[in-house]
Design an enzyme around this catalytic site. Structure first.
Site, PDB file in Angstrom:
ATOM      1  N   ASP A   1       0.835  -1.198   0.000  1.00 52.79           N
ATOM      2  CA  ASP A   1       0.000   0.000   0.000  1.00 52.79           C
ATOM      3  C   ASP A   1       0.867   1.243   0.000  1.00 52.79           C
ATOM      4  OD1 ASP A   1      -0.165   1.207   3.138  1.00 52.79           O
ATOM      5  OD2 ASP A   1       0.424  -0.888   2.953  1.00 52.79           O
ATOM      6  N   SER A   2       0.421   2.256  -0.738  1.00 46.97           N
ATOM      7  CA  SER A   2       1.055   3.562  -0.751  1.00 46.97           C
ATOM      8  C   SER A   2       2.524   3.448  -1.172  1.00 46.97           C
ATOM      9  CB  SER A   2       0.886   4.214   0.625  1.00 46.97           C
ATOM     10  OG  SER A   2       1.206   5.573   0.589  1.00 46.97           O
ATOM     11  N   ALA A   3       3.449   3.862  -0.303  1.00 47.24           N
ATOM     12  CA  ALA A   3       4.868   3.691  -0.633  1.00 47.24           C
ATOM     13  C   ALA A   3       5.189   2.223  -0.885  1.00 47.24           C
ATOM     14  CB  ALA A   3       5.735   4.245   0.490  1.00 47.24           C
TER      15      ALA A   3
ATOM     16  N   ILE B   1      -2.284  -1.178  -3.442  1.00 44.13           N
ATOM     17  CA  ILE B   1      -3.253  -0.206  -2.941  1.00 44.13           C
ATOM     18  C   ILE B   1      -2.642   1.184  -3.060  1.00 44.13           C
ATOM     19  CG2 ILE B   1      -4.597   0.534  -0.948  1.00 44.13           C
ATOM     20  CD1 ILE B   1      -4.158  -2.287   0.232  1.00 44.13           C
TER      21      ILE B   1
END
Length: 339
Positions: free
Chosen positions: A173-175, A201
């Site tokens: 997710d994200s980074a 994500i």
């Protein structure tokens, strides 16, 4: 002091949300009070923390982690995976011997298998598969490419332990979503066998934060461009923001395995998700974009108390299983076989 500050931030965010909703209604049409107050708290907490030293930010984020019902239902085991501290999350009954290699988010500055433990446990329970979560090195003490090096080491360790690459699916997710994509590119370039695919994500794939949604959705999401650029500077440590292995939006994506990209329409990284999907498709990669209306960044991590999070996690599990099933059909039997 940290706990009291966090509690005070939560109270202010909740009261502010209640007053605002009484005057003007919900910030977004589909938001419940609980959802809106949670987003408001997370944004206020980030505003309070992001200019502080990185160790203080990590301490605050770690303090928010709780032992949930999902965590109580899985077995957790710490392991050194290629020299990288990592944690296995195993469901009580495994449906196969495939592995989800999950890379946590946190802007490359904070986060850990502990902060993401609830989501990792729910993914293990929802798929019936083991989830391996590396506790990779963090910036600014360890800038790029330390995180990529750690992830490659973990993946190679998995392969050296006898796990077929076609029985591995990357997630994050994200980074961590951006890192998953960077790892695919690096593995391809180094001649390392690629996994079955990746499910990400809200991947942070543009460290220049050039997507229009970064500013368009700042009024709704729990971050803003200033925060992202601050953390990106720590992570890059002098490397150019367009370095392909730091910002995979600028990488050559040809030859990568199938991708599933999840984004919320109200989040800063919405355009990152759209653009990386479009670029992957242009490079001949099978890529699916799942847009969640009205949702903010990483809503899947909010927990089982939020119906939105439950639905999002259920779809993630479906896509993780889909990647492995498709790989099994292409390669022959085995991926979904007994442990």
């Amino acid at each position: 002091m940290g706990t009291l500050s966090t509690l005070a931030t939560l109270i202010r965010a909740s009261l502010g949300t209640a007053v605002r909703r009484m005057k003007r209604g919900p910030l977004r049409p589909g938001w419940s009070f609980a959802y809106e107050a949670t987003v408001a708290f997370m944004k206020a907490n980030n505003e309070r923390l992001y200019l502080r030293p990185a160790p203080e930010q990590r301490e605050e984020v770690e303090r928010l982690a709780r032992t949930t019902s999902a965590l109580r239902r899985v077995h957790r085991e710490e392991v050194s995976a290629g020299g990288v501290p990592s944690v296995w999350f195993s469901p009580p009954e495994r449906s196969g011997d495939a592995v989800v290699l999950y890379l946590h988010g946190g802007a490359y500055v904070m986060g850990s298998p502990r902060t993401h433990g609830d989501l990792l446990a729910r993914l293990a329970l929802g798929t019936g598969l083991r989830v391996l979560a590396p506790d990779y090195r963090l910036a600014p003490e360890h800038p790029f490419p330390a995180q990529l090096e750690d992830t490659l080491a973990v993946y190679r360790w998995l392969l050296s332990s006898g796990v077929s690459p076609r029985r591995v699916v990357f997630a994050g997710d994200s980074a961590g979503g951006g890192l998953a994509l960077s790892t695919l590119v690096a593995a391809r370039d180094q001649g390392t066998p690629l996994p079955a695919g990746a499910v990400v994500i809200a991947p942070w794939v543009d460290l220049e934060c050039g997507g229009a949604s970064v500013e368009r959705n700042a009024a709704y999401d729990w971050g803003d461009k200033a925060m992202l650029l601050h953390w990106a500077g720590w992570f890059l440590g002098g490397a150019p923001a367009r370095e392909p292995l730091a910002s995979p939006l600028h990488a050559d994506l040809r030859g990568l395995p199938p991708l599933f990209v999840h984004v919320g329409s109200a989040e800063l990284q919405y355009d990152d998700g759209v653009r990386i999907t479009e670029k992957a498709r242009a490079g001949g990669v099978q890529a699916h974009l799942e847009v969640w209306p009205e949702m903010v960044h990483d809503f899947q991590t909010f927990g089982e108390g939020f119906p939105e999070s439950v639905r999002g996690t259920t779809k993630l599990c479906e896509h993780l299983q889909r990647v492995l099933l498709d790989a099994e059909r292409q390669e022959g039997p085995g991926i979904g076989g007994p442990p």
